[in-house]
Design an enzyme around this catalytic site. Sequence first.
Site, PDB file in Angstrom:
ATOM      1  N   LYS A  67     -14.232  -0.055  -3.973  1.00  0.00           N
ATOM      2  CA  LYS A  67     -15.706   0.463  -3.243  1.00  0.00           C
ATOM      3  C   LYS A  67     -16.084   0.058  -3.357  1.00  0.00           C
ATOM      4  O   LYS A  67     -17.650   0.744  -3.838  1.00  0.00           O
ATOM      5  CB  LYS A  67     -14.880   0.961  -1.664  1.00  0.00           C
ATOM      6  CG  LYS A  67     -13.693   0.357  -0.921  1.00  0.00           C
ATOM      7  CD  LYS A  67     -13.658   1.124   0.448  1.00  0.00           C
ATOM      8  CE  LYS A  67     -12.834   0.645   0.810  1.00  0.00           C
ATOM      9  NZ  LYS A  67     -12.182   1.411   2.050  1.00  0.00           N
ATOM     10  N   HIS A 122       8.755 -26.346  -1.810  1.00  0.00           N
ATOM     11  CA  HIS A 122       8.141 -27.795  -2.523  1.00  0.00           C
ATOM     12  C   HIS A 122       6.472 -27.217  -3.464  1.00  0.00           C
ATOM     13  O   HIS A 122       5.879 -28.102  -4.006  1.00  0.00           O
ATOM     14  CB  HIS A 122       7.688 -28.640  -1.280  1.00  0.00           C
ATOM     15  CG  HIS A 122       8.711 -29.062  -1.173  1.00  0.00           C
ATOM     16  ND1 HIS A 122       9.367 -31.032  -1.034  1.00  0.00           N
ATOM     17  CD2 HIS A 122       9.420 -29.244   0.037  1.00  0.00           C
ATOM     18  CE1 HIS A 122      10.228 -31.127  -0.170  1.00  0.00           C
ATOM     19  NE2 HIS A 122      10.238 -30.007   0.692  1.00  0.00           N
ATOM     20  N   GLU A 130       0.875  -0.635  -0.197  1.00  0.00           N
ATOM     21  CA  GLU A 130      -0.073  -0.095   0.288  1.00  0.00           C
ATOM     22  C   GLU A 130       0.782   1.347   0.100  1.00  0.00           C
ATOM     23  O   GLU A 130       0.562   2.361  -0.833  1.00  0.00           O
ATOM     24  CB  GLU A 130      -0.756  -0.233   1.283  1.00  0.00           C
ATOM     25  CG  GLU A 130      -2.398  -0.790   0.689  1.00  0.00           C
ATOM     26  CD  GLU A 130      -3.323  -0.447   2.328  1.00  0.00           C
ATOM     27  OE1 GLU A 130      -2.714   0.619   2.852  1.00  0.00           O
ATOM     28  OE2 GLU A 130      -4.215  -0.793   2.251  1.00  0.00           O
TER      29      GLU A 130
HETATM   30  O1  PA5 Z   1      -3.881   0.944   5.739  1.00  0.00           O
HETATM   31  C1  PA5 Z   1      -5.097   1.290   5.623  1.00  0.00           C
HETATM   32  O2  PA5 Z   1      -5.125   2.508   5.629  1.00  0.00           O
HETATM   33  C2  PA5 Z   1      -6.131   0.542   5.372  1.00  0.00           C
HETATM   34  O3  PA5 Z   1      -5.802  -1.367   5.244  1.00  0.00           O
HETATM   35  C3  PA5 Z   1      -6.885   0.184   6.818  1.00  0.00           C
HETATM   36  O4  PA5 Z   1      -6.485  -0.080   7.506  1.00  0.00           O
HETATM   37  C4  PA5 Z   1      -8.331  -0.512   6.197  1.00  0.00           C
HETATM   38  O5  PA5 Z   1      -8.720   0.168   4.944  1.00  0.00           O
HETATM   39  C5  PA5 Z   1      -9.416  -0.719   7.415  1.00  0.00           C
HETATM   40  O6  PA5 Z   1     -10.305   0.554   7.458  1.00  0.00           O
HETATM   41  P1  PA5 Z   1     -11.037   1.148   9.128  1.00  0.00           P
HETATM   42  O7  PA5 Z   1      -9.628   1.057   9.644  1.00  0.00           O
HETATM   43  O8  PA5 Z   1     -11.045   2.260   8.235  1.00  0.00           O
HETATM   44  O9  PA5 Z   1     -11.947   0.519   9.540  1.00  0.00           O
END
Ligand code: PA5
Length: 452
Positions: free
Chosen positions: A425, A311, A290
Amino acid sequence: MEKIKLNTKKAEQFLKAGAVEGFEEKVKKAQEALENATCEGNDFLGWLHLPSEISADFIAELQQCADTLRSNCEAIVVAGIGGSYLGAKAVIEALSNSFQWLVNDGSNPTILFAGNNIGEDYLSELTAYLKGKKFGVINISKSGTTTETALTFRLLKKQCEEQRGKEEAKKVIVAITDAKKGAARAAATKEGYKTFVIPDNVGGRFSVLTPVGLLPIACAGFDIKKLVEGAVEMEKACDINVPFAENPAAQYAAVRNGLYQEVGKKIEIMVNYQPKLHFFSEWWKQLYGESEGKEGKGIFPASCDFTTDLHSMGQWIQEGERTIYETVISIEKPNRELLFPNDEDNLDGLNFLVGKRVDEVNKMAELGTRLAHIDGGVPNIHISVPKLDEYYIGQLIYFFEKACGISGLLLEVNPFNQPGVEAYKRNMFALLDKPGYEEDSKAIKKRLAEEA
Ligand code: PA5
């Protein structure tokens, strides 16, 4: 106390002489940009000195909450997704007995994770398992609006209240969320749940050392003070004032960028030789994926559990496209001892190993694999960890976070945003006719009809 040790020699041999030193100036600038908050994403730098800012009082407050949950629950469900679950899951898996489900003598609650998928079977099976059990919930969502987590929380809140009564349920439901906004905050305020705040300036994937990770880890019975101490140690070791050649985060960031930018190594495989580290790699994959995968750039973070995956993936790694390198997390000493047993018949021909530690065999598998993969053109970064405990996992966490911040800046992206995760989303909400998405709904349905 010892420190984790980074060895990049077997990766640097794939680079031109002086390539890593060539990054020194850029690394320095990246570190300054982080320290002075002059980089892109500078409103998300709360993780940078987080370990040393965690007070003893705060640890005590978290521990007290964990103790309340532990003494009132047979099972605790941690509801969260992405950065709101992977850190806790990684640490708990790394430190737990591999057969915790079977060996749990009741001294620890069973920690379960949900809210990280929309599997109907998974959720049905979870609620069936919890039927009649005294369970609690830690509802973790920074935004407080994430569909997977919200759905799970609805189901669990209802079930918990039905099974324990509303008043009792209040004592065993905890929310970890934004200080003011979001549905999780609203529900907590309305119902009077105990809450912890996810700081505004700490993004999900950098949040394991906030209550997001610390509370579930404490609930599982692990020492969060030691975890934080380990992170503090690494905060010092990776400080901007530590010379480039001695700073592990700076070195790791430079070497991986050298491999990517100069010799086309586009995939990093995080390797472990201990199955307990499987989810640590999952946490690392989110952190780097990310943070760096944007603007058409970024090393693809992959992972393998060895020797298991030798393996299955071993062939590809040895002889497939030469675009990969490996980063191996090697645990120096296992926590237990087991010897290779004798067998009089020796039908498998393995009696030459009798009496050796199982870990010695594992270590030779590791060394043999390293040599073979290097011969096959796979650069190797090695991280040696004295043992698997809270202190050294704390070190690993901070090391990878700091290196990630530096590495993303070397790549010239904003390591602290994640605009790409919104695309699915939007489509999902349009397809589900969520109010407010009417125009998207029309457009997506037209597109699907045309493509049919
Ligand atoms: O790193 C991030 O920002 C995302 O992976 C969030 O943690 C994830 O989408 C969950 O979001 P939230 O904590 O708002 O539910």
